[in-house]
Each structure stands twice: as C-alpha cells, then as structure tokens.
Design a protein around this motif. Structure first.
Motif, mmCIF file in Angstrom:
data_model
loop_
_atom_site.group_PDB
_atom_site.id
_atom_site.type_symbol
_atom_site.label_atom_id
_atom_site.label_comp_id
_atom_site.label_asym_id
_atom_site.label_seq_id
_atom_site.Cartn_x
_atom_site.Cartn_y
_atom_site.Cartn_z
ATOM 1 N N TYR A 1 0.830 -1.075 -0.062
ATOM 2 C CA TYR A 1 -0.045 -0.077 0.110
ATOM 3 C C TYR A 1 0.766 1.300 0.054
ATOM 4 O O TYR A 1 1.643 1.466 0.989
ATOM 5 C CB TYR A 1 -0.841 -0.047 1.273
ATOM 6 C CG TYR A 1 -1.918 -0.997 1.142
ATOM 7 C CD1 TYR A 1 -2.658 -1.418 0.168
ATOM 8 C CD2 TYR A 1 -1.674 -2.023 2.342
ATOM 9 C CE1 TYR A 1 -3.749 -2.509 0.145
ATOM 10 C CE2 TYR A 1 -2.519 -3.060 2.442
ATOM 11 C CZ TYR A 1 -3.478 -3.535 1.369
ATOM 12 O OH TYR A 1 -4.281 -4.563 1.479
ATOM 13 N N SER A 2 0.682 1.958 -1.115
ATOM 14 C CA SER A 2 1.515 3.264 -1.115
ATOM 15 C C SER A 2 0.614 4.446 -0.906
ATOM 16 O O SER A 2 1.076 5.780 -1.014
ATOM 17 C CB SER A 2 2.200 3.342 -2.529
ATOM 18 O OG SER A 2 1.152 3.355 -3.442
ATOM 19 N N ARG A 3 -0.628 4.445 -0.592
ATOM 20 C CA ARG A 3 -1.778 5.629 -0.264
ATOM 21 C C ARG A 3 -2.423 5.113 0.932
ATOM 22 O O ARG A 3 -2.670 4.026 1.036
ATOM 23 C CB ARG A 3 -2.509 5.780 -1.402
ATOM 24 C CG ARG A 3 -1.913 6.185 -2.850
ATOM 25 C CD ARG A 3 -1.184 7.599 -2.735
ATOM 26 N NE ARG A 3 -0.674 7.877 -3.934
ATOM 27 C CZ ARG A 3 0.486 7.768 -4.353
ATOM 28 N NH1 ARG A 3 1.390 7.012 -3.744
ATOM 29 N NH2 ARG A 3 0.733 7.925 -5.651
ATOM 30 N N GLU A 4 -2.777 6.249 1.774
ATOM 31 C CA GLU A 4 -3.547 6.106 2.949
ATOM 32 C C GLU A 4 -4.932 6.788 2.526
ATOM 33 O O GLU A 4 -5.143 7.789 1.921
ATOM 34 C CB GLU A 4 -3.059 6.605 4.022
ATOM 35 C CG GLU A 4 -1.811 5.873 4.365
ATOM 36 C CD GLU A 4 -1.392 6.647 5.925
ATOM 37 O OE1 GLU A 4 -1.957 7.549 6.438
ATOM 38 O OE2 GLU A 4 -0.191 6.245 6.634
ATOM 39 N N VAL A 5 -5.910 5.991 2.893
ATOM 40 C CA VAL A 5 -7.577 6.328 2.635
ATOM 41 C C VAL A 5 -8.140 6.764 3.907
ATOM 42 O O VAL A 5 -8.298 5.692 4.874
ATOM 43 C CB VAL A 5 -8.158 5.403 1.705
ATOM 44 C CG1 VAL A 5 -9.450 5.915 1.485
ATOM 45 C CG2 VAL A 5 -7.437 5.353 0.413
ATOM 46 N N GLY A 6 -8.736 7.809 4.207
ATOM 47 C CA GLY A 6 -9.686 8.087 5.285
ATOM 48 C C GLY A 6 -11.106 8.119 4.701
ATOM 49 O O GLY A 6 -11.696 8.814 3.894
ATOM 50 N N TRP A 7 -11.741 7.263 5.493
ATOM 51 C CA TRP A 7 -13.256 7.128 5.203
ATOM 52 C C TRP A 7 -13.958 7.793 6.094
ATOM 53 O O TRP A 7 -13.951 7.836 7.334
ATOM 54 C CB TRP A 7 -13.535 5.658 5.212
ATOM 55 C CG TRP A 7 -13.120 4.772 4.141
ATOM 56 C CD1 TRP A 7 -12.011 3.791 4.302
ATOM 57 C CD2 TRP A 7 -13.544 4.808 2.817
ATOM 58 N NE1 TRP A 7 -11.753 3.003 3.175
ATOM 59 C CE2 TRP A 7 -12.648 3.540 2.232
ATOM 60 C CE3 TRP A 7 -14.356 5.165 1.951
ATOM 61 C CZ2 TRP A 7 -12.621 3.240 0.818
ATOM 62 C CZ3 TRP A 7 -14.575 4.684 0.646
ATOM 63 C CH2 TRP A 7 -13.785 4.031 0.140
ATOM 64 N N HIS A 8 -14.989 8.678 5.579
ATOM 65 C CA HIS A 8 -15.728 9.496 6.407
ATOM 66 C C HIS A 8 -17.308 9.396 5.905
ATOM 67 O O HIS A 8 -17.747 9.050 4.825
ATOM 68 C CB HIS A 8 -15.454 11.161 6.196
ATOM 69 C CG HIS A 8 -14.240 11.405 6.585
ATOM 70 N ND1 HIS A 8 -13.767 11.633 7.593
ATOM 71 C CD2 HIS A 8 -13.144 11.532 5.774
ATOM 72 C CE1 HIS A 8 -12.572 11.991 7.646
ATOM 73 N NE2 HIS A 8 -11.824 11.854 6.273
#
Length: 250
Positions: A243-250
């Motif tokens: 994983y090269s990206r972080e995703v924040g779920w809202h």
C-alpha cells in the motif's frame, strides 16, 4: 518427511518408484518419531536413505534435517508423504522449468485432491487477514492454468529447490513449526531477486493435512501459531510494499 501415516508413506514411495523416469535421483526419508511401524518399514526398504529424528521436530526442522543429508551439489525436491506421483516425467519437467531462466529460484506444481478437485496452482497472500490463499482451490481440475506462471508463493507439499537457491537463501526458517514456512521462504526468495514459478503441467495428487489428521492434532491451533510468527516477521514490511496510499473514510 514422515510422522506416522504409514499407509500414505507406502503409497507415496510406491508411486515414486513406479512413476519416475528420472535416472539420477536419491530418496531421503526423514522420520519425526513415528510409532506406527513406519520406522521398521523404512529400515527394510532398499534404495533410500532414512534419517531418524527421534521426535516430532515439525515440518521445518524435519525437512532441514533431510536436506542436510543431501548431496551438497544436488538440487532438492521436498515431497510430503501424503502425495502420490502420477506422471513419469514429473522431475525432468520441474527441472526443465527451474533452469529455463537463471532467475528462477523455486518451482511448485499443480496439486490435485484425490477427488479430482484442484488444491493449488500457486498462492497469494491477503494482507488484511494474512491468509495464504491457493489459486484454483476447489475448482474442478480441467487443466486450467496449464503453463508456467510466476506466482507469489507455492505450497511445499511438492517443491523443486535449486541448489543455488538453497545456497543463497538458506534452509527453511525454524521459527515456524509447521505452516507458513513455505510462504516465508518464497518471500525470502523474492527478496533475493529470484522468481517463484508454478508449473501447471506437473500434476501431483495431494492428500491434505495427513500428519495433523493422522496424529489427532488440531490443525487450526498449529496454523494460528505459525501465522503469529509470520505476522511478526513480515507484517510491517508487507504493508509498506502493498500500500502506497492512505485512505480515510468519512
């Protein structure tokens, strides 16, 4: 490698002798303290070397003991006693694939259950659950995946290890008692810039979980223990790689 399961061992050895046309191979059986007549049977057999470990050392230490008795110049095939050989050219085909490119380090094969269902034509790791999933598992074997395919890992119930690979990567990691040692080894191979290939044209029958089933061992307990070792060694490294990206779920 044997730990009881004499009937499976007999079938395995009989199939090797009857169905192998490779002229220059040596059979080494490492026994992990069998008490069901396996040791006595092996000692009466000609044409094989028996290594008596005296106790259940597990998959990794047991196989490493056998490798230590092999010719230091020879390649090695690890083969579970719950396997049966069905095609005479199995060794020569695995060897041809192994030496088809200098960067191939490990070659696995098509594992098929006795009922004709596929077990495996390679593995991949899910980093959410850290389970080693088997490609093709539970599909009817109709010769899908017939070629030689690069995969993340292979099950070591039947695996061809080039001597150069053993010299570079070393033996199986003895922090694992059983399970996940094959996934660990394949990842170590890849860290060396070598490839893991599954040869879809070599078919081997595999009776799964012979040792745990025969000896009344709770397979899930051993598996979870091995998974904990694997996560300790590989989790942070694999998460960075995958994983090269972080995703924040809202």
């Amino acid at each position: 490698l044997t730990w009881n399961g004499l009937d499976y061992t007999k079938a395995c050895l009989d199939s090797i002798r009857a169905k192998t046309d490779f002229p220059n191979c040596r059979i080494i059986v490492a026994d992990n303290g069998s008490t069901d007549g396996t040791v006595e049977y092996l000692q009466k057999q000609s044409g094989l070397t028996t290594v008596l470990n005296g106790a259940n050392l597990g998959f990794t230490k047991g196989n490493n003991a056998a490798i230590a008795h092999s010719d230091p110049e020879a390649d090695v095939i690890l083969l579970n006693n719950g396997t049966e050989i069905v095609q005479p050219d199995w060794i020569s085909t695995l060897q041809t694939v192994a030496y088809s490119a200098p960067d191939i380090g490990v070659v696995g094969c098509r594992l098929v259950r006795p009922d004709g269902m596929l077990q495996h034509v390679g593995t991949y790791l899910t980093v959410d659950s850290f389970s080693a999933e088997q490609i093709g598992a539970c599909e009817r074997d109709i010769n899908q995946f017939p070629g030689n395919n690069d995969v993340e890992g292979v099950v070591f119930a039947c695996v061809y290890l080039k001597r150069d690979t053993l010299n570079q990567v070393g033996l199986l990691d003895e922090d694992y008692f059983s399970y996940f040692e094959d996934t660990d080894y394949c990842l170590r191979v890849k860290e060396r810039g070598l490839r893991v290939v599954c040869c879809g044209s070599v078919r081997v029958i595999h009776h799964e979980h012979v040792s745990t089933r025969t000896n009344g061992v709770q397979q899930s307990t051993v598996l979870e223990s091995a998974k904990a070792v694997f996560r300790r060694k590989w989790e942070s490294k694999l998460l960075v790689q995958r994983y090269s990206r972080e995703v924040g779920w809202h």
